[in-house]
Each structure stands twice: as C-alpha cells, then as structure tokens.
Design an enzyme around this catalytic site. Structure first.
Site, PDB file in Angstrom:
ATOM      1  N   GLN A   1     -49.885  13.465  48.269  1.00 40.38           N
ATOM      2  CA  GLN A   1     -50.316  13.626  49.655  1.00 40.38           C
ATOM      3  C   GLN A   1     -49.522  12.693  50.566  1.00 40.38           C
ATOM      4  O   GLN A   1     -49.300  11.526  50.243  1.00 40.38           O
ATOM      5  CB  GLN A   1     -51.806  13.333  49.805  1.00 40.38           C
ATOM      6  CG  GLN A   1     -52.322  13.606  51.223  1.00 40.38           C
ATOM      7  CD  GLN A   1     -53.813  13.884  51.242  1.00 40.38           C
ATOM      8  OE1 GLN A   1     -54.327  14.640  50.417  1.00 40.38           O
ATOM      9  NE2 GLN A   1     -54.513  13.287  52.180  1.00 40.38           N
TER      10      GLN A   1
ATOM     11  N   SER B   1     -54.291  12.991  57.342  1.00 41.79           N
ATOM     12  CA  SER B   1     -53.592  13.688  56.270  1.00 41.79           C
ATOM     13  C   SER B   1     -52.620  14.680  56.897  1.00 41.79           C
ATOM     14  O   SER B   1     -52.980  15.407  57.829  1.00 41.79           O
ATOM     15  CB  SER B   1     -54.594  14.415  55.374  1.00 41.79           C
ATOM     16  OG  SER B   1     -55.484  13.504  54.777  1.00 41.79           O
TER      17      SER B   1
ATOM     18  N   ASP C   1     -59.269  13.629  48.736  1.00 48.70           N
ATOM     19  CA  ASP C   1     -58.742  13.151  50.018  1.00 48.70           C
ATOM     20  C   ASP C   1     -59.414  11.868  50.507  1.00 48.70           C
ATOM     21  O   ASP C   1     -58.900  11.203  51.394  1.00 48.70           O
ATOM     22  CB  ASP C   1     -58.890  14.264  51.070  1.00 48.70           C
ATOM     23  CG  ASP C   1     -58.125  13.983  52.353  1.00 48.70           C
ATOM     24  OD1 ASP C   1     -57.005  13.458  52.270  1.00 48.70           O
ATOM     25  OD2 ASP C   1     -58.649  14.288  53.442  1.00 48.70           O
TER      26      ASP C   1
END
Length: 300
Positions: free
Chosen positions: A294, A244, A220
């Site tokens: 993502q 996110s 991430d």
C-alpha cells in the site's frame, strides 16, 4: 453521524459489508454504507471490503479471489451509501476478472480490479515470518490491548481505537496512538483477531470469502504505521494528514480472522510526502495467508 459502537463485537465490520442490489450502469450494482469513524472521512478499509464483497457476489462458487488492485480517488462521506458498479470483464475456465467502481455523490471515489481462480493442486513455497515476529513462538495474549494502552484517556478517538474497529489489535513494538517510536524502527507486527466469532455461512467457500473480506477490511488500519515510525510521527501528531492512495493484495491460503493472525509490516520507501509499506498475514501455525502493498500520503 453519531457514534454507533458495539464494544466486544464484530458488528461494525459486518454492517460495513452488507450489500443491497440496485440498478446501475454496469453488469451488476450494489450499495453499502460506510461506518462511523471519529475523523472527517470514512475508513478506507470500508471501500476495499465493500468492493471485495461486491465482486465476490458476481462470480461462481467454484472460484475465489486471489488478487486485488485498488485506487482511492476521493474522500468518502461517513455513514453514507456508496454504489459499487461491477463490470464482468472475463469468465474463463480457470480465472475470472472483475472491475468495480465505488461512486458517491455522482463521482467515482474508489476503483479496483479483482481476479478469481478455480483452486488447483500444486507444489507450495512461502516466505517465513520474520524471526522477531514468529507467530509460532510469540503469544499475543501477553500483549496489551488498545483499551489497556489507552486506559485513562478519553475522547472519541480513544473510544474508537479501543472498541470500535471490530478487531482486537495488539502491537509489537508499542502502538502509535499517542506517542511516537523513538527508535524510528521501519518494521512492526500487529496481532489481529475479530472481537467475536464470525458467522459460518451456507457453504465452505462463502465462509472463506467472508474471512478474505475481513482481511481486506482490517489491513488498512495499520499498514501505514511503519511509515509514521520512520518519520517519528504518531496518530496524534499535530497537523498530521494521511490518506491511502493505492492498494494491492494477494491471497495465498484460506484462514480464519476470528483466530489470532499476525500482520508483519515493513516500510519500503518514504519520499515526497508519500510512502510504500508492505505487510504479510500469517496464522498461528506460520502459514502465509495474504500479502499487502500500500502507498499512502503522509503530511506532518
């Protein structure tokens, strides 16, 4: 929470995934603590890795996580506990399914589904790494570290980027800490390696699980950067706000995250202040270890 950095170690990651079993409303519950970052909210990789560790703690040693799908629902406080409530949805002969909710301040902040598979033998195929970032020909040791890129700068963000993330991260092209990518290139490669050897656990499966969890933790940090590149932004751009939104990850082969791993990333689409990016992790021999997708919010 004051900074608790351990330069040159993997302590931040290892502290993040320490679980404490607790009473909860589902089959099994655990608590974990988010780690320091110099921003208003906790790092999203804390939640992904903590949820991964919680789900892994509820399955047999004969099966391993092969896919995970997550939503980030609310910001999480830094240096505070999150309770992860795991529900055992199914245990079959070949597959197991788990759901997990991360709860803080009485509200669900994170939710995920994970699927586990008993390993089987079968034919193999994989997509190779892009030629511009071939892990068999590119030497990460020749690239600048974050500390070298940020040499001469001061402040909590520079210190954290340089030493606080448990992982050495080296970018191609240059990173976006302070300056933007003038070429608006929609791809990048990031070489990733833990600052120190991760511990070998009691058995091979537990050690493999630890390295899978490390991938979920580190993925991430940089996955939204290709979206910043195409918008001409960097992490220090005035008014930048990112978050996110959702995250999917598939695990193909085992690998060690305390050896160099290539994280090849692509911007897929940017629209409506959201963007989708994809990433693939390769080891030095070119084996595809995992794939990431993502979506993130980017306002700037």
């Amino acid at each position: 929470m004051p900074p608790v950095l351990a330069p040159g170690t993997a302590h931040t990651f290892l502290r993040a995934i320490e679980l404490t079993p607790v009473d909860g409303p589902t089959d099994q519950s655990f608590e974990a603590t988010t780690q320091y970052v110099p921003w208003p909210k906790a790092y999203g990789g804390d939640m992904v890795a903590q949820a991964t560790a919680a789900m892994q703690a509820t399955v047999g040693a004969d099966r391993a996580l092969h896919s995970m799908h997550s939503y980030f629902m609310r910001p999480v406080d830094i240096g505070a506990t999150v309770r992860y409530d795991v529900e055992i949805l199914r245990d079959g002969r070949g597959y197991s399914t788990r759901s997990v909710r991360g709860v803080q301040n009485g509200k669900t902040a994170f939710t995920a589904l994970g699927s586990f598979h008993v390993q089987e033998d079968g034919p193999e195929f994989q997509q190779s790494a892009p030629e511009s970032a071939d892990p068999q020909t590119m030497d990460p040791e020749t690239l600048r570290t974050a500390a070298e890129v940020l040499e001469g700068t001061t402040g909590p963000a520079s210190e954290y980027w340089s030493h606080g993330r448990s992982f050495d991260m080296r970018h191609v092209p240059e990173p976006l800490y302070l300056t933007s990518d003038a070429g608006a290139v929609p791809t990048q490669a990031v070489w990733v390696k833990a600052f120190q050897a991760l511990p070998d656990l009691d058995d091979a499966q537990a050690t493999a699980d630890l390295h899978r969890t490390a991938l979920t933790y580190v993925c991430d940090y940089t996955i939204l950067e290709t979206l910043l590149r195409v918008r001409g932004l960097n992490w220090s751009s005035p008014g930048l706000a990112t978050a996110s939104l959702d995250h999917s990850m598939w695990f193909h082969r085992d690998g060690r995250v305390d050896d160099w791993i290539l994280y090849a990333q692509d911007a897929i689409s940017v629209q409506h202040n959201r963007g989708l990016a994809m990433g693939r992790f390769y080891d030095r021999s070119g084996r595809l270890l995992a794939t990431v997708a993502q979506e993130g919010m980017i306002r700037g």
